[in-house]
Design a protein around this motif. Structure first.
Motif, PDB file in Angstrom:
ATOM      1  N   VAL A 180      -4.492  -1.287   4.641  1.00  0.00           N
ATOM      2  CA  VAL A 180      -3.947  -2.284   5.571  1.00  0.00           C
ATOM      3  C   VAL A 180      -4.153  -1.829   7.016  1.00  0.00           C
ATOM      4  O   VAL A 180      -4.545  -2.623   7.880  1.00  0.00           O
ATOM      5  N   ALA A 181      -3.890  -0.546   7.294  1.00  0.00           N
ATOM      6  CA  ALA A 181      -4.049  -0.038   8.663  1.00  0.00           C
ATOM      7  C   ALA A 181      -5.490  -0.145   9.126  1.00  0.00           C
ATOM      8  O   ALA A 181      -5.766  -0.551  10.264  1.00  0.00           O
ATOM      9  N   GLY A 209      -5.281  -6.368  -1.434  1.00  0.00           N
ATOM     10  CA  GLY A 209      -5.311  -5.967  -0.025  1.00  0.00           C
ATOM     11  C   GLY A 209      -4.585  -6.961   0.843  1.00  0.00           C
ATOM     12  O   GLY A 209      -3.479  -7.395   0.561  1.00  0.00           O
ATOM     13  N   GLU A 210      -5.252  -7.358   1.918  1.00  0.00           N
ATOM     14  CA  GLU A 210      -4.631  -8.284   2.865  1.00  0.00           C
ATOM     15  C   GLU A 210      -4.730  -9.728   2.425  1.00  0.00           C
ATOM     16  O   GLU A 210      -4.122 -10.610   3.010  1.00  0.00           O
ATOM     17  N   GLY A 211      -5.552  -9.991   1.410  1.00  0.00           N
ATOM     18  CA  GLY A 211      -5.678 -11.370   0.904  1.00  0.00           C
ATOM     19  C   GLY A 211      -6.233 -12.296   1.954  1.00  0.00           C
ATOM     20  O   GLY A 211      -7.083 -11.936   2.746  1.00  0.00           O
ATOM     21  N   GLY A 241       0.585   3.581  -3.274  1.00  0.00           N
ATOM     22  CA  GLY A 241       1.317   3.214  -2.061  1.00  0.00           C
ATOM     23  C   GLY A 241       0.593   3.607  -0.788  1.00  0.00           C
ATOM     24  O   GLY A 241       0.352   2.779   0.094  1.00  0.00           O
ATOM     25  N   LEU A 242       0.206   4.892  -0.664  1.00  0.00           N
ATOM     26  CA  LEU A 242      -0.496   5.340   0.539  1.00  0.00           C
ATOM     27  C   LEU A 242      -1.894   4.749   0.620  1.00  0.00           C
ATOM     28  O   LEU A 242      -2.407   4.499   1.716  1.00  0.00           O
ATOM     29  N   THR A 243      -2.528   4.519  -0.526  1.00  0.00           N
ATOM     30  CA  THR A 243      -3.858   3.910  -0.525  1.00  0.00           C
ATOM     31  C   THR A 243      -3.798   2.503   0.051  1.00  0.00           C
ATOM     32  O   THR A 243      -4.626   2.117   0.892  1.00  0.00           O
ATOM     33  N   ILE A 244      -2.824   1.720  -0.409  1.00  0.00           N
ATOM     34  CA  ILE A 244      -2.662   0.353   0.117  1.00  0.00           C
ATOM     35  C   ILE A 244      -2.315   0.401   1.598  1.00  0.00           C
ATOM     36  O   ILE A 244      -2.843  -0.392   2.408  1.00  0.00           O
ATOM     37  N   SER A 245      -1.444   1.334   2.001  1.00  0.00           N
ATOM     38  CA  SER A 245      -1.023   1.413   3.404  1.00  0.00           C
ATOM     39  C   SER A 245      -2.197   1.730   4.319  1.00  0.00           C
ATOM     40  O   SER A 245      -2.376   1.097   5.366  1.00  0.00           O
ATOM     41  N   ARG A 246      -3.027   2.719   3.945  1.00  0.00           N
ATOM     42  CA  ARG A 246      -4.182   3.037   4.788  1.00  0.00           C
ATOM     43  C   ARG A 246      -5.185   1.895   4.798  1.00  0.00           C
ATOM     44  O   ARG A 246      -5.812   1.630   5.833  1.00  0.00           O
ATOM     45  N   ARG A 255       4.251  -4.695   4.140  1.00  0.00           N
ATOM     46  CA  ARG A 255       4.019  -3.933   2.907  1.00  0.00           C
ATOM     47  C   ARG A 255       3.662  -2.481   3.244  1.00  0.00           C
ATOM     48  O   ARG A 255       4.132  -1.543   2.592  1.00  0.00           O
ATOM     49  N   CYS A 256       2.825  -2.300   4.288  1.00  0.00           N
ATOM     50  CA  CYS A 256       2.424  -0.956   4.698  1.00  0.00           C
ATOM     51  C   CYS A 256       3.629  -0.145   5.161  1.00  0.00           C
ATOM     52  O   CYS A 256       3.830   0.998   4.730  1.00  0.00           O
ATOM     53  N   LEU A 257       4.459  -0.719   6.037  1.00  0.00           N
ATOM     54  CA  LEU A 257       5.631  -0.005   6.551  1.00  0.00           C
ATOM     55  C   LEU A 257       6.645   0.269   5.450  1.00  0.00           C
ATOM     56  O   LEU A 257       7.276   1.329   5.426  1.00  0.00           O
ATOM     57  N   THR A 258       6.799  -0.678   4.548  1.00  0.00           N
ATOM     58  CA  THR A 258       7.728  -0.467   3.432  1.00  0.00           C
ATOM     59  C   THR A 258       7.284   0.710   2.579  1.00  0.00           C
ATOM     60  O   THR A 258       8.112   1.535   2.159  1.00  0.00           O
TER      61      THR A 258
END
Length: 450
Positions: A424-425, A302-304, A417-422, A350-353
């Motif tokens: 982070v959001a 995640g965000e670490g 990808g979408l799981t990590i992005s959400r 990472r989220c935007l990428t």
């Protein structure tokens, strides 16, 4: 009570804790004062005005009786002089006059009705009927400081002018001023005390909101009432537990990463030296395992331990879009100026990428826009690709879920990808929504609260 009435009452009531607390304190006070005012005007005011009217009517009756007992112009002049000096009445007689009308002409500024429905004119009319017993005409409008009373006598019209002070009690004004002044004083004291209590609640709400957006709250101190301090202390303990849990998870994942990568490296070396049929297939399987492990670690990490800091979102978007353009992506970028807010730059990058990279992978044209929307900043990514069906848009956010058919499984990752992005959001207090795009494909809306 109907739902419409309930909705209307809720719409006019204050929404904040300060307003509701003051309403709880002030509303009973207002009701008490209204009841007190009603009782005062219904009893005291009516009683005082009746006595004052009876006194004035008695004086007028005494003057008329003295005129009847001591006839003659000289006696009448003496009676009028005594009335002026001792009774504060200006009396004159219109010889042979006849009253054109009887009753009350109007109500002046010094004469006011009480809440019980009895007016001063009514009390005065009743008193004159009882003490004088003759046709009378009362004028409370013409003269500013006096009330004019005309009485029909056998030999003419008796004109009596009495000061309004004889019919009006000053205790009414004193009582009203005392009530209003006391209410304002109590309201001011209550406002000061309640603001101090609400300030502590607002500080707690701001700290919780900041922590929910992934920002540090290092110097939060419990303040306010005992209950507010208790809630603030519970929040502090919760914050420490969450930080400890994240720290332990990050340390555990570092060890898992090392333990998993070591056997994979040995397997790759052994496959490189081995010969025979099926070696290439095994190498592809090992590469797939390594890719899946890296994806899983990226999701779990995640965000670490990254800290929030003031970040220029426009510069971050330009950097991400620039890298994807160098890889061949056709992307239009439009941003408002000065989109700065506290973010974790690497996590948001990472989220935007992931979001823009997905659009580039499955579409020919991508449009990225960023701007302020009320109390948040929104980034929208539109593409002209195949899109995602409405009933599958929540499903794609689940870990390791990949769509078949419209999205080529050979060109994607492992479904994180979408799981990590959400993730982070939401760590930043925001969210990601999927919608239909005006370009015909998919619109991804990233919302980051300010």
């Amino acid at each position: 009570m109907t739902s419409a009435a309930t909705t209307w009452i809720k719409s006019i009531l204050p929404r904040g804790l300060l307003g509701r607390s003051l309403l709880i304190l002030v509303l009973p006070l207002i009701i008490l004062q209204l009841v007190s005012a009603y009782v005062f005007y219904g009893t005291h005011w009516d009683m005082v005005t009746r006595r004052l009217a009876a006194g004035l009517a008695g004086d007028i009756g005494a003057v008329i009786e003295m005129m009847r007992t001591f006839p003659g112009e000289q006696n009448r002049a003496t009676i009028f002089a005594v009335a002026a000096t001792t009774l504060d009445l200006k009396v004159s007689l219109e010889q042979g006059g006849i009253l054109e009308s009887t009753g009350v002409r109007g109500m002046g500024p010094g004469v006011r009705p009480d809440l019980s429905g009895h007016s001063l004119e009514g009390n005065l009319t009743g008193a004159l009927a009882e003490r004088v017993g003759r046709p009378v005409y009362i004028d409370t409008e013409t003269l500013e400081r006096d009330v004019e009373i005309k009485v029909q006598l056998p030999n003419g019209v008796l004109d009596v002018r009495a000061s309004r002070k004889r019919l009006y009690s000053p205790t009414t004004t004193i009582f009203v001023l005392w009530m209003v002044g006391t209410s304002l004083l109590l309201f001011g004291i209550a406002t000061i005390f309640m603001r101090n209590q609400v300030r502590a609640v607002r500080r707690l709400a701001a700290a919780v909101d900041s922590f929910g957006k992934g920002r540090d709250v290092p110097y939060f101190k419990p303040q306010g009432a005992a209950e507010v301090r208790q809630a603030a202390a519970a929040f502090g303990r919760m914050q420490d537990r969450i930080k400890l849990q994240v720290s332990q998870r990050t340390e555990m994942l570092a060890g898992v990463s090392h333990d998993l990568r070591t056997p994979l490296t040995r397997m790759k070396l052994e496959l490189a030296m081995a010969k025979g049929n099926g070696i290439e297939d095994l190498k592809e399987d090992v590469a797939d395992m390594e890719r899946m492990i890296e994806g899983y670690l990226a999701f779990a990490r995640g965000e670490g331990s990254e800290k929030s800091c003031d970040t220029d979102l426009v510069a971050l978007l330009e950097d991400v879009v620039g890298k994807l353009r160098r890889d061949g992506g056709q992307i239009d970028l439009h941003c408002e100026e000065d989109l700065s807010l506290p973010l974790r730059p690497q996590a948001i990058s990472r989220c935007l990428t992931n979001l823009i990279g997905n659009a580039v992978r499955y579409a020919d044209h991508v449009s990225v826009r960023a701007g302020r929307r009320q109390d948040a900043i929104e980034v929208t990514v539109d593409d002209d690709g195949p899109g995602i069906a409405a009933d599958q848009r929540e499903e794609v956010f689940k870990a390791f879920v990949r769509l078949e058919g419209s999205r080529n499984p050979e060109t994607g990752g492992v479904g994180l990808g979408l799981t990590i992005s959400r993730d982070v959001a939401r760590v930043h207090g925001g969210d990601i929504l999927l919608e239909d795009s005006p370009l015909g494909g998919l619109r991804v809306r990233l919302r980051l609260p300010l």
